[in-house]
Design a protein around this motif. Structure first.
Motif, short mmCIF file in Angstrom:
data_model
loop_
_atom_site.label_atom_id
_atom_site.label_comp_id
_atom_site.label_asym_id
_atom_site.label_seq_id
_atom_site.Cartn_x
_atom_site.Cartn_y
_atom_site.Cartn_z
N SER A 108 -4.34 6.28 43.85
CA SER A 108 -5.04 5.04 43.75
C SER A 108 -5.13 4.53 42.31
CB SER A 108 -6.64 4.95 44.20
OG SER A 108 -6.69 5.33 45.53
N SER B 268 -10.07 19.41 53.86
CA SER B 268 -11.40 18.79 53.18
C SER B 268 -12.78 18.94 54.09
CB SER B 268 -10.98 17.36 53.00
OG SER B 268 -10.86 16.45 54.29
N ARG C 281 -1.94 17.48 48.22
CA ARG C 281 -1.64 17.23 46.87
C ARG C 281 -0.76 18.34 46.17
NH1 ARG C 281 -6.74 16.07 48.32
NH2 ARG C 281 -7.58 13.94 47.78
N VAL D 170 -4.49 14.58 53.88
CA VAL D 170 -3.72 14.37 52.40
C VAL D 170 -3.09 15.69 51.94
CG1 VAL D 170 -4.31 13.58 49.89
CG2 VAL D 170 -5.18 12.26 51.64
N ARG E 172 -4.28 14.53 60.49
CA ARG E 172 -3.84 13.79 59.30
C ARG E 172 -4.64 14.41 58.13
NH1 ARG E 172 -6.04 11.48 55.58
NH2 ARG E 172 -8.04 11.72 56.69
N VAL F 111 -2.12 10.66 47.56
CA VAL F 111 -2.73 9.29 47.42
C VAL F 111 -2.85 9.08 45.76
CG1 VAL F 111 -4.17 7.36 47.90
CG2 VAL F 111 -3.63 9.24 49.77
N ARG G 153 -16.47 17.50 55.52
CA ARG G 153 -17.24 16.44 56.08
C ARG G 153 -18.67 17.13 55.92
NH1 ARG G 153 -12.80 15.06 54.93
NH2 ARG G 153 -11.68 13.20 56.06
C1 LIG Z 1 -8.95 3.91 49.83
C2 LIG Z 1 -8.45 5.34 49.29
C3 LIG Z 1 -8.32 5.73 48.18
C4 LIG Z 1 -7.94 7.12 47.81
N1 LIG Z 1 -7.57 7.31 46.39
C5 LIG Z 1 -7.05 8.68 46.27
C6 LIG Z 1 -6.71 9.17 44.86
O1 LIG Z 1 -6.41 8.10 44.31
N2 LIG Z 1 -6.31 10.32 44.73
C7 LIG Z 1 -6.37 11.25 45.91
O2 LIG Z 1 -6.10 12.44 45.41
N3 LIG Z 1 -6.64 10.83 47.02
C8 LIG Z 1 -7.26 9.65 47.37
N4 LIG Z 1 -7.64 9.24 48.56
C9 LIG Z 1 -7.67 10.38 49.66
C10 LIG Z 1 -9.09 10.97 49.68
O3 LIG Z 1 -9.12 11.93 48.65
C11 LIG Z 1 -8.71 11.90 50.90
O4 LIG Z 1 -8.82 10.95 52.04
C12 LIG Z 1 -10.32 12.78 50.98
O5 LIG Z 1 -10.63 13.56 50.05
C13 LIG Z 1 -10.41 13.38 52.50
O6 LIG Z 1 -9.50 14.34 52.53
P1 LIG Z 1 -8.11 14.22 53.62
O7 LIG Z 1 -7.87 12.74 53.71
O8 LIG Z 1 -7.24 15.06 53.69
O9 LIG Z 1 -9.03 14.23 55.09
C14 LIG Z 1 -8.01 8.05 48.96
C15 LIG Z 1 -8.52 7.76 50.13
C16 LIG Z 1 -8.70 6.29 50.47
C17 LIG Z 1 -8.98 5.97 51.78
#
Ligand SMILES: Cc1cc2nc3c(=O)[nH]c(=O)nc-3n(C[C@H](O)[C@H](O)[C@H](O)COP(=O)(O)O)c2cc1C
Length: 403
Positions: free
Chosen positions: A360, A398, A139, A137, A135, A358, A400
């Motif tokens: 938020s 990303s 962009r 995210v 998994r 994401v 850690r």
């Molecule tokens: C509660 C929550 C809110 C998040 N909000 C955003 C957001 O507003 N914008 C964004 O680009 N990523 C958002 N993320 C994703 C995180 O930035 C992302 O999980 C983190 O950078 C790690 O990357 P990965 O999920 O690809 O491993 C959010 C994740 C969580 C759990």
């Protein structure tokens, strides 16, 4: 129970792949001293310097991230035949403390199949550590995939049936202006903007580059933007830049707020005109805009019908303005549960070859939050907002921090 600490360390490493806002990784897990060998316990607390006081003052994103971590840990534990139960939740925000009881299948009398680890887990496929690591995210540009999205949504909404949560689509024609408005809101608040900049890792020589935060690659920033950005994004300059930018965009933000009022009025009218408009407006059609090319946009919403499992341990100070359905604050345990379901939702999209981008800010900006609530007929509260589609480019990984 003879629990090898190396096994727990490996589980912590898998769980660390969990998502968190700005990649802050706020969780601090430890195995409690094994004085009670029959019931080993993992205690998870929060690193206060990894909270987001400006951007997440009510700690909703923090609690969601902790829920994601708990679910990731439970999935990883199930992979090695361990059952983990969340047995207590105390405090909130930086003072949150979660306790997980670990047991073998034999001791617990349950199968460690990753199902039933929390009350609403039924209906999900069996996830494993491969899912946790796969998994991401994304962009970058996402490609719309109607059949995959529709199949995933049907499965997810089925699995969420008992949870008081569900996915609702938002049409692109509403999503885009709301996103512009929410982005301007975030930039026009110097403290929020400075805090976001603080979690940007634009310079590869930054010792934190490989540990946490959002790298230029993950943000898909070209070197032309990232390099000068890295020079300017220093602790000394950051507050000045945030203030100057906020001053410059504030009039735009106010203008958008004004336009949003007009937009809402217009939308109310258009809904009254079309007989089928109401159902579409609520986004009950999970396939979204047929024939559209943009990725799907979805909001995980709470109808406030499901209580958290530890309601009696509820929130400590009750001073929260973000409210659930009936205007009541959601209990902390409910927010942890929502985080667990959010992780499963993203894992299931991933199973269907779809990634999430994401946003938020749509729930964090008061005006766009309100507008989304109105779009959902005022009966549903946004928990998480994201676009979903197929990745069209390789997705940078990303980082850690070491366990
Ligand atoms: C509660 C929550 C809110 C998040 N909000 C955003 C957001 O507003 N914008 C964004 O680009 N990523 C958002 N993320 C994703 C995180 O930035 C992302 O999980 C983190 O950078 C790690 O990357 P990965 O999920 O690809 O491993 C959010 C994740 C969580 C759990």
């Amino acid at each position: 129970m003879n629990l090898d600490p190396r096994v727990i360390a490996a589980l912590f490493a898998h769980a660390a792949r969990s998502p968190s806002a700005h990649n802050t990784q706020p969780w601090v897990p430890r195995l409690a001293a094994l004085e009670d060998e029959a019931h080993p316990t993992v205690i998870v607390t929060v690193a206060p310097d990894r909270c987001l006081p400006a951007g997440d003052p009510e700690h909703l994103d923090l609690h969601l991230a902790l829920g994601c971590w708990i679910e990731s840990f439970s999935i990883a534990a199930a992979g090695v035949g361990l059952v983990s139960d969340l047995v207590s939740i105390h405090g909130r925000g930086p003072h949150l403390e979660l306790r997980l009881r670990i047991a073998t299948e034999q001791d617990s009398g349950r199968e460690a199949d990753g199902q039933g680890v929390h009350p609403s887990a039924g209906g999900w496929p069996r996830f494993g550590v491969v899912d946790l690591h796969h998994r991401q995210v994304d962009r970058g540009p996402l490609m719309r995939d109607d059949p995959a999205f529709s199949a995933a949504c049907t499965q997810i909404n089925g699995a969420l049936a008992e949870s008081g949560l569900r996915l609702v689509t938002v049409p692109d024609s509403l999503w885009r202006p709301l996103l512009r408005q929410a982005s301007l809101y975030m930039i026009s608040r110097p403290q929020i903007f400075a805090e976001s900049l603080d979690w940007c890792r634009l310079d590869k020589r930054d010792p934190r580059y490989l540990q946490d935060g959002l790298t230029a690659e993950c943000l898909r920033l070209s070197p032309i933007v990232a390099l000068p950005g890295a020079r300017l994004n220093t602790p000394t300059l950051r507050p000045w830049i945030a203030k100057a930018t906020a001053g410059a965009v504030l009039p735009l933000s106010v203008g958008r707020k004004f336009l949003a009022g007009k937009r809402t009025g217009r939308r109310r009218e258009s809904v009254r005109i079309g007989a089928g408009g109401s159902a579409r407006r609520r986004g009950s059609d999970i396939t979204g805009d047929p024939g559209a090319t943009a990725p799907h946009h979805v909001v995980l919403v709470s109808d406030g019908s499901a209580a958290g499992r530890f309601g009696e341990n509820g929130r400590g100070d009750g001073g929260r303005s973000d409210t659930g359905l009936a205007g009541e604050p959601e209990p902390i345990s409910r927010e942890i549960d929502m985080g667990r379901n959010l992780l499963r939702t993203w894992l299931l999209f991933d199973r269907h070859g779809l990634r999430a981008d994401v946003h938020s800010e749509l729930k964090d900006c008061p005006e766009t939050n309100q507008e989304l609530r109105r779009f959902f007929d005022g009966r549903l509260a946004p928990v998480a907002a994201f676009s979903v589609g197929r990745s069209t480019t390789p997705v940078p990984r990303s980082h850690r921090r070491p366990g």
